[in-house]
Scaffold this motif. Structure first.
Motif, PDB file in Angstrom:
ATOM      1  N   LEU A   1      50.945  13.420 105.463  1.00  0.00           N
ATOM      2  CA  LEU A   1      50.909  11.383 105.989  1.00  0.00           C
ATOM      3  C   LEU A   1      49.695  11.146 106.095  1.00  0.00           C
ATOM      4  N   PRO A   2      48.420  12.380 107.234  1.00  0.00           N
ATOM      5  CA  PRO A   2      47.031  11.554 107.123  1.00  0.00           C
ATOM      6  C   PRO A   2      46.429  11.265 106.078  1.00  0.00           C
ATOM      7  N   CYS A   3      46.710  11.968 104.622  1.00  0.00           N
ATOM      8  CA  CYS A   3      46.196  11.512 103.479  1.00  0.00           C
ATOM      9  C   CYS A   3      45.739  10.328 103.456  1.00  0.00           C
ATOM     10  N   PHE A   4      46.704   9.453 103.800  1.00  0.00           N
ATOM     11  CA  PHE A   4      46.546   7.609 102.981  1.00  0.00           C
ATOM     12  C   PHE A   4      45.537   7.066 103.931  1.00  0.00           C
ATOM     13  N   THR A   5      45.471   6.197 103.102  1.00  0.00           N
ATOM     14  CA  THR A   5      44.507   5.638 103.602  1.00  0.00           C
ATOM     15  C   THR A   5      44.769   4.558 104.710  1.00  0.00           C
ATOM     16  N   PRO A   6      43.969   3.374 105.660  1.00  0.00           N
ATOM     17  CA  PRO A   6      44.720   2.675 106.182  1.00  0.00           C
ATOM     18  C   PRO A   6      45.479   1.358 105.533  1.00  0.00           C
ATOM     19  N   ASP A   7      45.610   1.527 104.421  1.00  0.00           N
ATOM     20  CA  ASP A   7      45.297   0.351 103.728  1.00  0.00           C
ATOM     21  C   ASP A   7      47.481   0.884 102.878  1.00  0.00           C
ATOM     22  N   GLY A   8      47.272   2.105 103.132  1.00  0.00           N
ATOM     23  CA  GLY A   8      49.145   3.012 102.810  1.00  0.00           C
ATOM     24  C   GLY A   8      48.786   3.378 101.138  1.00  0.00           C
ATOM     25  N   GLU A   9      47.094   3.381 100.770  1.00  0.00           N
ATOM     26  CA  GLU A   9      47.430   3.928  99.801  1.00  0.00           C
ATOM     27  C   GLU A   9      46.814   5.627 100.203  1.00  0.00           C
ATOM     28  N   LEU A  10      47.769   6.332  98.829  1.00  0.00           N
ATOM     29  CA  LEU A  10      47.597   8.430  98.571  1.00  0.00           C
ATOM     30  C   LEU A  10      46.789   8.328  98.111  1.00  0.00           C
ATOM     31  N   THR A  11      45.009   9.004  99.197  1.00  0.00           N
ATOM     32  CA  THR A  11      44.079   9.583  98.773  1.00  0.00           C
ATOM     33  C   THR A  11      44.529  10.877  98.204  1.00  0.00           C
ATOM     34  N   ALA A  12      43.203  11.142  97.252  1.00  0.00           N
ATOM     35  CA  ALA A  12      43.249  12.561  96.640  1.00  0.00           C
ATOM     36  C   ALA A  12      42.848  13.370  97.608  1.00  0.00           C
ATOM     37  N   CYS A  13      43.135  13.833  98.619  1.00  0.00           N
ATOM     38  CA  CYS A  13      42.989  14.745  99.861  1.00  0.00           C
ATOM     39  C   CYS A  13      43.389  16.358  99.354  1.00  0.00           C
ATOM     40  N   PRO A  14      42.105  16.935  99.622  1.00  0.00           N
ATOM     41  CA  PRO A  14      43.348  18.668  98.742  1.00  0.00           C
ATOM     42  C   PRO A  14      44.768  19.025  99.532  1.00  0.00           C
ATOM     43  N   THR A  15      44.790  19.031 100.403  1.00  0.00           N
ATOM     44  CA  THR A  15      46.585  19.370 101.359  1.00  0.00           C
ATOM     45  C   THR A  15      47.583  18.391 100.079  1.00  0.00           C
ATOM     46  N   ALA A  16      47.014  16.662 100.314  1.00  0.00           N
ATOM     47  CA  ALA A  16      48.285  16.144  99.368  1.00  0.00           C
ATOM     48  C   ALA A  16      47.725  16.299  97.702  1.00  0.00           C
ATOM     49  N   ARG A  17      46.961  17.151  97.176  1.00  0.00           N
ATOM     50  CA  ARG A  17      46.890  17.543  95.890  1.00  0.00           C
ATOM     51  C   ARG A  17      47.938  18.716  96.113  1.00  0.00           C
ATOM     52  N   GLU A  18      47.725  19.325  96.484  1.00  0.00           N
ATOM     53  CA  GLU A  18      48.366  20.986  96.619  1.00  0.00           C
ATOM     54  C   GLU A  18      49.337  21.214  96.926  1.00  0.00           C
TER      55      GLU A  18
END
Length: 116
Positions: A66-83
């Motif tokens: 969840l912390p990997c989402f931007t304020p406008d609701g897009e999922l970013t390529a943060c390491p946690t989300a990628r993994e």
């Protein structure tokens, strides 16, 4: 907004919303009467939670991503989300392989049936 309003706007049961709130996936404040009060942005937060659950993540993994989402609701390529998403794909690939193996066994059993 009250929990029943959030349930109506998000399409998610009040029971699930209470659970998400207890797990810290949603934030609310308590009114003087003890009712949960959710900000308008909670509708978007619930949408994100449901998206992650729909792709097969468990609630613990949802909390991590969840912390990997931007304020406008897009999922970013943060390491946690990628993994975590890579791990989910790997788990799905394993399930697909197991299902294909089981299908092969079933097809073989069907081919070997004796008509009586």
């Amino acid at each position: 907004m009250l929990i029943n309003q959030l349930a109506h706007r998000s399409g998610v049961s009040t029971r699930a919303l209470r659970h998400y709130d207890q797990l810290g996936l949603l934030s609310s404040r308590r009114l003087d009467n003890g009712y949960r009060d959710f900000a308008d942005c909670a509708v978007e937060e619930v949408r994100r939670i449901r998206l992650l659950l729909d792709i097969g993540l468990g609630l613990q993994a949802v909390a991590q991503v969840l912390p990997c989402f931007t304020p406008d609701g897009e999922l970013t390529a943060c390491p946690t989300a990628r993994e975590r998403l890579r791990r989910q794909i790997s788990e799905l690939d394993g399930s697909i392989a197991e299902l294909q193996r089981t299908r092969g066994l079933l097809a073989g059993a069907l081919d070997n049936l004796i008509d009586s």
